[in-house]
Write an enzyme that holds these catalytic residues in place. Structure first.
Site, PDB file in Angstrom:
ATOM      1  N   GLU A 110       0.790  -1.223   0.000  1.00 38.77           N
ATOM      2  CA  GLU A 110       0.000   0.000   0.000  1.00 38.77           C
ATOM      3  C   GLU A 110       0.831   1.285   0.000  1.00 38.77           C
ATOM      4  O   GLU A 110       0.421   2.286  -0.598  1.00 38.77           O
ATOM      5  CB  GLU A 110      -0.927   0.018   1.235  1.00 38.77           C
ATOM      6  N   SER A 370     -23.971 -24.337  56.341  1.00 39.62           N
ATOM      7  CA  SER A 370     -22.992 -24.497  57.424  1.00 39.62           C
ATOM      8  C   SER A 370     -21.671 -23.787  57.151  1.00 39.62           C
ATOM      9  O   SER A 370     -20.719 -23.971  57.916  1.00 39.62           O
ATOM     10  CB  SER A 370     -22.705 -25.989  57.641  1.00 39.62           C
TER      11      SER A 370
END
Length: 716
Positions: A110, A370
């Protein structure tokens, strides 16, 4: 003679010194042309400047808008959220997020002179014009990366000379405003890849299923080719066109001598993907919470570990499906030292509506069963009236109208305190809670970061020891990490920020915290699991609505919750059967070697029952204390509760001795400082002890009947 000479000179002047006919007009015309040209040039320049000015500032703020991304502690992507218009645009840092092979191909294809030009490349424009003239079609556009970025920031559908000129002007502006690295970052975030995908990261994740940090040559060439015509080369619609475009990039790179012919051939043989993959969604509940907390931040960094999250989510899903329909699972992992949340699995499946998948069960208030019992024992150890090897009775007991029973409806008789905790016996826990005080337990847990939820206008009662209170999984994890930290907790942190001003919170004394952890380490593990490797506790809420398992080693604490999000009962849902195996599997999937718990703090009393001080050998509830006559109740006369004691240590340890004086009670009596035995009270009902270091200290005296008195003093 003289006249002739004069005439001759005049003639010469006429010829050379005077303007010839018409010459003056030519000069005037030339000046006019130059003036007009200068005026036109000035007018053109002014007009051009005015036009450039009329363009206004570049829309950098809009261009920098990206999808909000949630990343883990190492920067790995957990989840991304699409932008308001549905586009996926992820932020890019070229130096760290992008493979160098891709950058090499991109610039070679590019913009070969990207680092040399100032936005416009005259050589590239000339080459493009020459190729257009000689070949009759566009071979290369001549646009630099900066010009393409300008087009992406200000899209124009029509291609024209005006649009190209605008791009050139904007490219120069971009070069003056941004560094080359910033230009690449912005370009790679905006480059179109078809549909609602923008930027190399979104494209790489959606098409290749991975970040663009490591790309093959075929993948890099494909990602270079797609933005040239993103809609006609969409991999999910036009894979053949995308493949041909990729191959053209490879051929061009061979011509440019960027890659070898053999490498290009191998890359061409790789098929292109034909399906678009979904964006990753790891830790969706944590991501949603972070997004709601942190506003307008493009990247939110969490303390989570993506690798750990990735192995625990399938664990929760598989176990929930195996346990039955509508069952969900929550898992949280906490680093003991820092308090950072390393993993959070909020549900079995985020997208399963039947299991209320979007409800985060790690933050849901549920009955803990518990799981609060270890804190009861911790306070009892801290107060010094029991020891892990003390004996305690497991037999029917009644507290007003409340008569606790064990889970299996049986009683074990007399058992060591540590066994009562390991077997999760209900009666001993409630007996100890009655002695410790439910309000004190609730206050201490809140002080350490546990946000307990009680019914409106209801005070803490004995039932909270068996789950009669609401708490979240994440709060329980914070509290349990306090055992591994020897008595202090750190508020959990899930969103990383520059400042970390969290202060440790007090849970228990060091000795008491170590004793609880050591007892839980001996809890019988699930089937096929190793013994004495993980300290853990299980819990089951009333009506089989919640199953819990909380465990820790020296490195991390893991909490597991199993149940239905709607609170409906699940017959047979028990913490030991449903949650504990998930806990042990979660520890195994962390990939970390289990670290041992800390060594016992200095002064910890480690002894069998026979070698304990007489008052510690057996615990008796207050109602069972037997006295021979009218003895006074045990009372510490000195030091007074809440007093400050100045200790002079200048004369050595002997000179720093502190007297403890008591009244009442039955001999023999044992003095405990912060849970550590310091010897017995003599016949004069006093004893000199070594005062602890500066700070608060808890001093307890226990007599032969088990009666005790405690004061808290400050040593300075």
């Amino acid at each position: 003679m003289s006249r002739a000479s004069t005439d001759c000179g005049a003639a010469s002047k006429n010829v050379d010194g005077r303007d010839k006919p018409g010459h003056d007009g030519v000069r005037r015309w030339g000046r006019r042309v130059r003036s007009i040209a200068a005026f036109v040039l000035i007018l053109t320049t002014v007009g051009f400047v005015a036009w450039v000015y009329s363009l206004g500032p570049l829309p950098f703020d809009e261009a920098r808008q990206v999808s909000t991304t949630i990343v883990d502690r190492n920067g790995k992507l957990l989840r991304a959220y699409a932008m308001a218009d549905g586009r996926w645009r992820l932020p890019v840092e070229t130096k760290t997020n992008v493979d160098p092979t891709y950058l090499k191909l991109l610039l070679a294809y590019e913009d070969q002179r990207f680092y040399a030009h100032d936005g416009i490349d005259p050589l590239a424009l000339g080459r493009a014009a020459f190729q257009l003239g000689t070949r009759g079609h566009i071979v290369s556009g001549g646009s630099t990366i900066s010009m393409q970025l300008a087009r992406l920031m200000e899209p124009r559908r029509q291609r024209s000379l005006y649009a190209k000129l605008r791009q050139m002007v904007r490219a120069i502006e971009i070069e003056r405003s941004l560094s080359k690295s910033e230009i690449l970052d912005l370009y790679l975030a905006l480059a179109p890849y078809g549909g609602n995908l923008e930027g190399i990261r979104a494209a790489s994740i959606a098409y290749l299923g991975k970040e663009p940090k490591r790309l093959s040559l075929a993948e890099a060439a494909l990602l270079v080719a797609l933005p040239q015509s993103p809609e006609t080369r969409r991999l999910d619609r036009h894979p053949d066109a995308a493949r041909k475009a990729r191959d053209r990039v490879l051929d061009r790179m061979v011509e440019e001598q960027q890659i070898s012919l053999d490498d290009a051939k191998q890359a061409k043989a790789v098929p292109v993907p034909k399906l678009r993959k979904p964006m990753p969604i790891l830790a969706p509940h944590a991501s949603d919470a972070a997004l709601a907390t942190v506003k307008d931040a493009p990247v939110i960094k969490l303390t989570l570990d993506a690798n750990l999250q990735k192995v625990l989510e399938p664990l929760a899903r598989d176990r929930a499906f195996a346990l039955g329909p509508n069952i969900s699972v929550g898992i949280i992992v906490v680093d003991n030292e820092s308090g950072d949340v390393l993993a959070r699995v909020g549900s079995a499946d985020y997208f399963d509506e039947r299991r209320a998948g979007q409800v985060d069960m790690t933050r849901a208030v549920r009955s803990p069963g518990s799981t609060l019992k270890p804190f009861i024992y911790g306070l009892a150890f801290e107060d010094g009236f029991v020891h892990p090897d003390s004996l305690i009775d497991d037999r029917p007991a009644r507290f007003g109208s409340y008569a606790p029973e064990n889970f299996d409806m049986t009683f074990q008789g007399t058992v060591p305190v540590k066994k009562a905790l390991q077997l999760s016996l209900n009666v001993p826990a409630i007996v100890l809670l009655d002695r410790v005080g439910a309000s004190r337990l609730a206050s201490r847990l809140r002080q350490a970061g546990g946000n307990l939820v009680l019914p409106k206008d209801e005070a803490p009662g004995l039932a909270m020891g068996l789950g009669g209170v609401g708490v979240t999984l994440q709060d329980l994890a914070q509290l349990y990490a306090g055992f591994a930290r020897l008595g202090t907790t750190r508020p959990l942190r899930e969103i990383m920020n520059d400042r970390d001003d969290r202060e440790p919170l007090r849970l228990l004394d060091q000795v008491a915290a170590w004793q609880v952890g050591n007892v839980l380490l001996g809890t019988p593990p699930p089937e096929n699991a190793a013994h004495n490797r993980i300290a853990f506790k299980t819990g089951t809420s009333y009506g089989y609505r919640d199953a819990w398992s909380m465990g820790f080693d020296g490195r991390m604490t893991i909490g597991v919750w199993v149940g239905r999000p709607d609170g409906a009962p699940v017959p047979g849902l028990i913490g030991r059967v449903a949650a504990a195996p998930i806990l042990f599997d979660a520890f195994a999937r962390t990939g970390k070697t289990l670290l041992p718990l800390p060594k016992p703090p200095k002064g910890t009393l480690v002894a069998s029952n026979a070698k304990l001080p007489l008052p510690l050998r057996r615990f008796r509830p207050v109602g069972d204390l037997v006295r021979t006559g009218g003895e006074q109740a045990l009372h510490i006369q000195f030091p007074l509760n809440g007093s400050r004691i100045d200790v002079d240590r200048s004369g050595g340890e002997g000179g720093a001795a502190m007297p403890v004086k008591v009244a009442g009670g039955v001999l023999p009596m044992t003095v405990m400082v912060n849970g550590t035995a310091q010897g017995e009270i003599d016949g004069r009902r006093q004893r000199l002890i070594d005062p602890p270091g500066p700070g608060f200290a808890r001093l307890t005296v226990i007599d032969a009947t088990g009666a005790a008195d405690t004061v808290v003093i400050r040593i300075q």
